[in-house]
Design a protein around this motif. Structure first.
Motif, PDB file in Angstrom:
ATOM      1  N   HIS A 106       0.819  -1.215   0.000  1.00 46.58           N
ATOM      2  CA  HIS A 106       0.000   0.000   0.000  1.00 46.58           C
ATOM      3  C   HIS A 106       0.857   1.271   0.000  1.00 46.58           C
ATOM      4  O   HIS A 106       0.444   2.277  -0.574  1.00 46.58           O
ATOM      5  N   GLU A 107       2.004   1.222   0.657  1.00 51.57           N
ATOM      6  CA  GLU A 107       2.932   2.355   0.674  1.00 51.57           C
ATOM      7  C   GLU A 107       4.128   1.986  -0.203  1.00 51.57           C
ATOM      8  O   GLU A 107       4.962   1.160   0.202  1.00 51.57           O
ATOM      9  N   PRO A 108       4.244   2.553  -1.406  1.00 55.11           N
ATOM     10  CA  PRO A 108       5.270   2.100  -2.354  1.00 55.11           C
ATOM     11  C   PRO A 108       6.703   2.198  -1.821  1.00 55.11           C
ATOM     12  O   PRO A 108       7.497   1.277  -2.035  1.00 55.11           O
ATOM     13  N   VAL A 109       7.048   3.280  -1.149  1.00 53.06           N
ATOM     14  CA  VAL A 109       8.423   3.439  -0.665  1.00 53.06           C
ATOM     15  C   VAL A 109       8.727   2.380   0.391  1.00 53.06           C
ATOM     16  O   VAL A 109       9.793   1.746   0.376  1.00 53.06           O
ATOM     17  N   PHE A 110       7.792   2.187   1.306  1.00 54.79           N
ATOM     18  CA  PHE A 110       7.961   1.165   2.335  1.00 54.79           C
ATOM     19  C   PHE A 110       8.074  -0.220   1.700  1.00 54.79           C
ATOM     20  O   PHE A 110       8.957  -1.015   2.054  1.00 54.79           O
ATOM     21  N   THR A 111       7.196  -0.519   0.769  1.00 57.85           N
ATOM     22  CA  THR A 111       7.189  -1.826   0.110  1.00 57.85           C
ATOM     23  C   THR A 111       8.504  -2.080  -0.622  1.00 57.85           C
ATOM     24  O   THR A 111       9.085  -3.169  -0.528  1.00 57.85           O
ATOM     25  N   GLU A 112       8.987  -1.064  -1.336  1.00 58.72           N
ATOM     26  CA  GLU A 112      10.247  -1.215  -2.070  1.00 58.72           C
ATOM     27  C   GLU A 112      11.399  -1.493  -1.118  1.00 58.72           C
ATOM     28  O   GLU A 112      12.243  -2.364  -1.378  1.00 58.72           O
ATOM     29  N   ALA A 113      11.436  -0.770   0.000  1.00 55.85           N
ATOM     30  CA  ALA A 113      12.530  -0.965   0.958  1.00 55.85           C
ATOM     31  C   ALA A 113      12.484  -2.359   1.575  1.00 55.85           C
ATOM     32  O   ALA A 113      13.522  -3.007   1.754  1.00 55.85           O
ATOM     33  N   MET A 114      11.293  -2.849   1.898  1.00 58.08           N
ATOM     34  CA  MET A 114      11.183  -4.198   2.455  1.00 58.08           C
ATOM     35  C   MET A 114      11.590  -5.239   1.420  1.00 58.08           C
ATOM     36  O   MET A 114      12.312  -6.205   1.745  1.00 58.08           O
ATOM     37  N   ASP A 115      11.148  -5.082   0.173  1.00 55.01           N
ATOM     38  CA  ASP A 115      11.522  -6.037  -0.874  1.00 55.01           C
ATOM     39  C   ASP A 115      13.024  -6.037  -1.112  1.00 55.01           C
ATOM     40  O   ASP A 115      13.623  -7.095  -1.358  1.00 55.01           O
ATOM     41  N   GLU A 116      13.644  -4.859  -1.043  1.00 57.05           N
ATOM     42  CA  GLU A 116      15.103  -4.787  -1.191  1.00 57.05           C
ATOM     43  C   GLU A 116      15.790  -5.565  -0.076  1.00 57.05           C
ATOM     44  O   GLU A 116      16.788  -6.257  -0.309  1.00 57.05           O
ATOM     45  N   PHE A 117      15.244  -5.455   1.130  1.00 56.30           N
ATOM     46  CA  PHE A 117      15.821  -6.193   2.259  1.00 56.30           C
ATOM     47  C   PHE A 117      15.720  -7.692   2.021  1.00 56.30           C
ATOM     48  O   PHE A 117      16.706  -8.429   2.167  1.00 56.30           O
ATOM     49  N   PHE A 118      14.530  -8.174   1.683  1.00 58.18           N
ATOM     50  CA  PHE A 118      14.348  -9.616   1.488  1.00 58.18           C
ATOM     51  C   PHE A 118      15.195 -10.123   0.327  1.00 58.18           C
ATOM     52  O   PHE A 118      15.744 -11.234   0.392  1.00 58.18           O
ATOM     53  N   ASP A 119      15.337  -9.324  -0.721  1.00 61.63           N
ATOM     54  CA  ASP A 119      16.173  -9.722  -1.849  1.00 61.63           C
ATOM     55  C   ASP A 119      17.633  -9.811  -1.427  1.00 61.63           C
ATOM     56  O   ASP A 119      18.337 -10.764  -1.780  1.00 61.63           O
ATOM     57  N   ALA A 120      18.097  -8.828  -0.655  1.00 62.27           N
ATOM     58  CA  ALA A 120      19.495  -8.821  -0.212  1.00 62.27           C
ATOM     59  C   ALA A 120      19.782  -9.968   0.751  1.00 62.27           C
ATOM     60  O   ALA A 120      20.933 -10.414   0.870  1.00 62.27           O
ATOM     61  N   ALA A 121      18.745 -10.462   1.423  1.00 60.18           N
ATOM     62  CA  ALA A 121      18.936 -11.560   2.376  1.00 60.18           C
ATOM     63  C   ALA A 121      19.114 -12.910   1.697  1.00 60.18           C
ATOM     64  O   ALA A 121      19.397 -13.913   2.370  1.00 60.18           O
ATOM     65  N   GLY A 122      18.972 -12.960   0.381  1.00 64.01           N
ATOM     66  CA  GLY A 122      19.207 -14.195  -0.356  1.00 64.01           C
ATOM     67  C   GLY A 122      18.246 -15.304   0.057  1.00 64.01           C
ATOM     68  O   GLY A 122      17.053 -15.068   0.224  1.00 64.01           O
TER      69      GLY A 122
END
Length: 347
Positions: A31-47
């Motif tokens: 629902h919040e694009p900036v928040f969503t992008e930051a969380m997805d970046e975290f999960f992606d970086a976590a491999g």
């Protein structure tokens, strides 16, 4: 007040262990694009660990207890950082950041000390080490450090000074239970902090050995804005930032949140915006004289207690209105991804 130049300077407060709960801030995801992008970046970086972390974060019944170090620490870091990015995306430029426990690493990342992907690696290294530590816990006591001192025993120590009469003890489960009983019998009000580890106590010291080498190999930059450390009670210095041992010992060292808050507010009044789950830090800072007399103010981004997804979204909207009413811009800064670098800010 009609513009940011007239507004109180903003200080972001980033909470740590004990503030986590199931689905914290999950109502903002998607629902919040900036928040969503930051969380997805975290999960992606976590491999490979990113998928299970995301699943447990979004689950009503996570496979792993949210209070376990392998869930509480990385998800607190991710949510704190993503909420900070959300506030930055609304055009707010903080004058300072102050984090509690893992919140300090999130604050340093927001300030540009660590690149986000590097920070994720540091967090994952931390939890791999700490997951092998002996079990323990933390106990919040409505008392001063002087009052609790006679009751400390069996590797139970002061783990955090959150307010003049809000002390957190940490240690192995058995001795901590004994201290808990003794304090209650003496008339003190105590509450176990949601944690399955004895954060900020010597119990974790063996597990943290070797972490300094990982920090030494990680690039570090000067912060774009001051990061007030809850370990030194002062803004991070070049020496602090460059010292791998300083970062490696943070899970062991006591958190001195209240002295750090006093140092921050000694620089002038601020609008203190808590960017993390719950309102634990907001409740603490409301005790400060500057807030009680109304010269400084507090805004919490999320609800005080867990609730439905709509509650997260309503809380963020209400917080945005309060920040706007305090003189900050109402319109989001499109494409904002974080604080400007020190060089860019100077230019």
């Amino acid at each position: 007040m009609t513009g940011a130049a007239q507004a109180l300077p903003v200080a972001l407060l980033l909470p740590g262990q004990g503030s986590q709960h199931r689905r914290m801030a999950a109502g903002l995801y998607g629902h919040e694009p900036v928040f969503t992008e930051a969380m997805d970046e975290f999960f992606d970086a976590a491999g490979p660990e990113g998928g299970p972390l995301r699943d447990d974060w979004l689950a009503e019944r996570p496979a792993m207890d949210i209070d376990h170090v392998t869930r509480s620490q990385p998800l607190l870091f991710a949510v704190d950082h993503a909420l900070g990015r959300l506030v930055l995306g609304q055009g707010v430029r903080p004058a300072a950041l102050l984090g509690h426990s893992i919140g300090e690493l999130a604050a340093a990342t927001l300030a540009g000390v660590f690149a986000p992907r590097d920070a994720v690696g540091l967090v994952l290294d931390r939890i791999r080490r700490l997951s092998a530590a002996p079990p323990g816990g933390m106990l919040a006591v409505a008392a001063s450090t002087e009052e609790v001192a006679p009751y400390l025993r069996g590797d139970v120590v002061v783990g955090a000074v959150n307010a003049p009469r809000q002390t957190v003890l940490a240690g192995p489960d058995g001795p901590l239970d004994e201290v808990d009983r003794a304090l209650r019998e003496a008339g003190f009000v105590c509450r176990r902090v949601p944690s399955l580890s004895a954060f900020h106590s010597p119990v974790l010291e063996p597990a943290c050995r070797g972490a300094a080498e990982v920090f030494a190999a990680t690039r570090k930059n000067p912060p774009a804005v001051p990061v007030h450390s809850a370990y030194t009670t002062a803004p991070l210095t070049e020496s602090d930032i460059g010292d791998p041992a300083f970062w490696a010992r943070q899970p062991v060292a006591p958190v001195l949140f209240w002295p750090a808050l006093e140092g921050l507010l000694a620089t002038g009044d601020h609008l203190l915006v808590e960017v993390g789950p719950g309102q634990g830090l907001s409740q603490l800072v409301r005790r400060h004289p500057a807030v009680r007399r109304g010269s400084s103010a507090v805004v919490s981004l999320l609800p005080a207690r867990p609730g439905p997804p709509e509650a997260d979204r309503a809380a963020v909207a209400a917080a945005a209105e309060r920040i706007t009413a305090a003189g900050w811009p109402a319109a989001p800064a499109s494409g904002d991804r974080g604080l400007p670098s020190r060089r860019a800010a100077a230019g």
